[in-house]
Write a protein that holds these residues in place. Structure first.
Motif, PDB file in Angstrom:
ATOM      1  N   GLU A   1      -3.201  -2.221  -7.381  1.00  0.00           N
ATOM      2  CA  GLU A   1      -4.052  -1.036  -7.486  1.00  0.00           C
ATOM      3  C   GLU A   1      -3.299   0.211  -7.046  1.00  0.00           C
ATOM      4  O   GLU A   1      -3.400   1.273  -7.674  1.00  0.00           O
ATOM      5  CB  GLU A   1      -5.309  -1.211  -6.643  1.00  0.00           C
ATOM      6  N   GLN A   2      -2.500   0.098  -5.981  1.00  0.00           N
ATOM      7  CA  GLN A   2      -1.717   1.240  -5.516  1.00  0.00           C
ATOM      8  C   GLN A   2      -0.665   1.643  -6.540  1.00  0.00           C
ATOM      9  O   GLN A   2      -0.437   2.832  -6.788  1.00  0.00           O
ATOM     10  CB  GLN A   2      -1.049   0.897  -4.188  1.00  0.00           C
TER      11      GLN A   2
ATOM     12  N   ARG B   1      -2.464   3.459  -9.274  1.00  0.00           N
ATOM     13  CA  ARG B   1      -2.903   4.792  -8.833  1.00  0.00           C
ATOM     14  C   ARG B   1      -1.744   5.782  -8.872  1.00  0.00           C
ATOM     15  O   ARG B   1      -1.913   6.937  -9.277  1.00  0.00           O
ATOM     16  CB  ARG B   1      -3.477   4.726  -7.414  1.00  0.00           C
TER      17      ARG B   1
ATOM     18  N   ASP C   1      -4.304  -5.668  -4.220  1.00  0.00           N
ATOM     19  CA  ASP C   1      -4.436  -4.371  -3.564  1.00  0.00           C
ATOM     20  C   ASP C   1      -3.179  -3.532  -3.759  1.00  0.00           C
ATOM     21  O   ASP C   1      -3.257  -2.306  -3.941  1.00  0.00           O
ATOM     22  CB  ASP C   1      -4.755  -4.537  -2.077  1.00  0.00           C
TER      23      ASP C   1
ATOM     24  N   PRO D   1      -0.112  -9.341  -5.187  1.00  0.00           N
ATOM     25  CA  PRO D   1      -1.274  -8.892  -4.404  1.00  0.00           C
ATOM     26  C   PRO D   1      -2.022  -7.781  -5.124  1.00  0.00           C
ATOM     27  O   PRO D   1      -1.443  -6.742  -5.458  1.00  0.00           O
ATOM     28  CB  PRO D   1      -0.655  -8.403  -3.093  1.00  0.00           C
TER      29      PRO D   1
END
Length: 233
Positions: free
Chosen positions: A107-108, A111, A104, A102
């Motif tokens: 991206e986490q 980050r 998203d 996934p």
């Protein structure tokens, strides 16, 4: 201990695992500590334990949050000798192949594992340059090896390693180390292998002597494996 002998370290992800083991060792080595973790209760328990050994400031929060990173550096109160970027996240458990990862969540992971360490470094560099201090970025062999299912975490650590290499080339007054601690019996490693018995892995404390050897040495910036730094008996 005189003021000139005081050393200050920020250790992220210090409520458990390698971060906690290293924070305990630094406290015994007369470092003042700024520690962080997401869980307030666990962090406060560790702060109370370490406060018997040294001055400790605990700042609970998410390392991917810019305001939290700023509070950590401010808590160092104008002096910083060592920044340990240890906090990271695995991603999904069990870990999916890249075809199903996934985005998203990826991206986490980036980050937390790449952008947040750089954010900490950017804020800390003015103090680290003054002290000719040290940055330690905790990495993994998954940054180098193509393990099936490790595409998210492994690629984030590869990004952290390349960022570390470039930082080392750019910052001549600061030592930059990216360190593979090796397999460890930690919660994150258990999440990476759900349902498996990982009790044969060494505890995180086994990686601390090599890290301390590196911290107290004058080795050049570079990539190191923590357990290779422990003298053979």
């Amino acid at each position: 201990m005189t003021t000139s002998q005081v050393r200050v370290s920020i250790v992220t992800g210090a409520s458990r695992g390698l971060g906690l083991a290293l924070a305990r060792r630094l406290a015994r080595s007369n470092y003042r500590l700024v520690i962080d973790a997401r869980g307030l209760d666990d962090l406060e328990q560790i702060r109370a334990e370490l406060a018997d050994l040294t001055k400790v400031i605990a700042v609970a929060g998410d390392i991917s949050d810019a305001d939290h990173r700023r509070r950590l550096v401010e808590a160092a109160d104008g002096q910083l000798n060592l920044l340990v970027n240890n906090a990271s996240i695995l991603g999904p458990s069990p870990q999916p192949p890249l075809a199903d990862y996934p985005l998203d969540v990826l991206e986490q992971v980036y980050r937390t594992n790449v952008i947040a360490p750089l954010g900490m470094i950017q804020l800390a560099l003015p103090l680290l340059r003054l002290s000719q201090g040290t940055v330690i970025n905790i990495t993994s062999d998954a940054a180098l090896e193509a393990y099936e299912g490790w595409g998210g975490y492994g690629s984030s650590k590869a990004g952290l390693e390349q960022m570390s290499r470039i930082l080392a080339a750019e910052e001549s007054r600061v030592r930059v180390y990216w360190v593979d601690p090796g397999d460890m019996n930690t919660r994150m490693h258990q999440e990476a292998y759900p349902g498996e018995d990982i009790s044969d892995r060494p505890p995180p404390e086994a990686s601390v002597p090599g890290l301390m050897n590196l911290i107290e040495s004058d080795r050049p910036s570079g990539r190191y494996a923590a357990r290779d730094l422990v003298p053979a008996r």
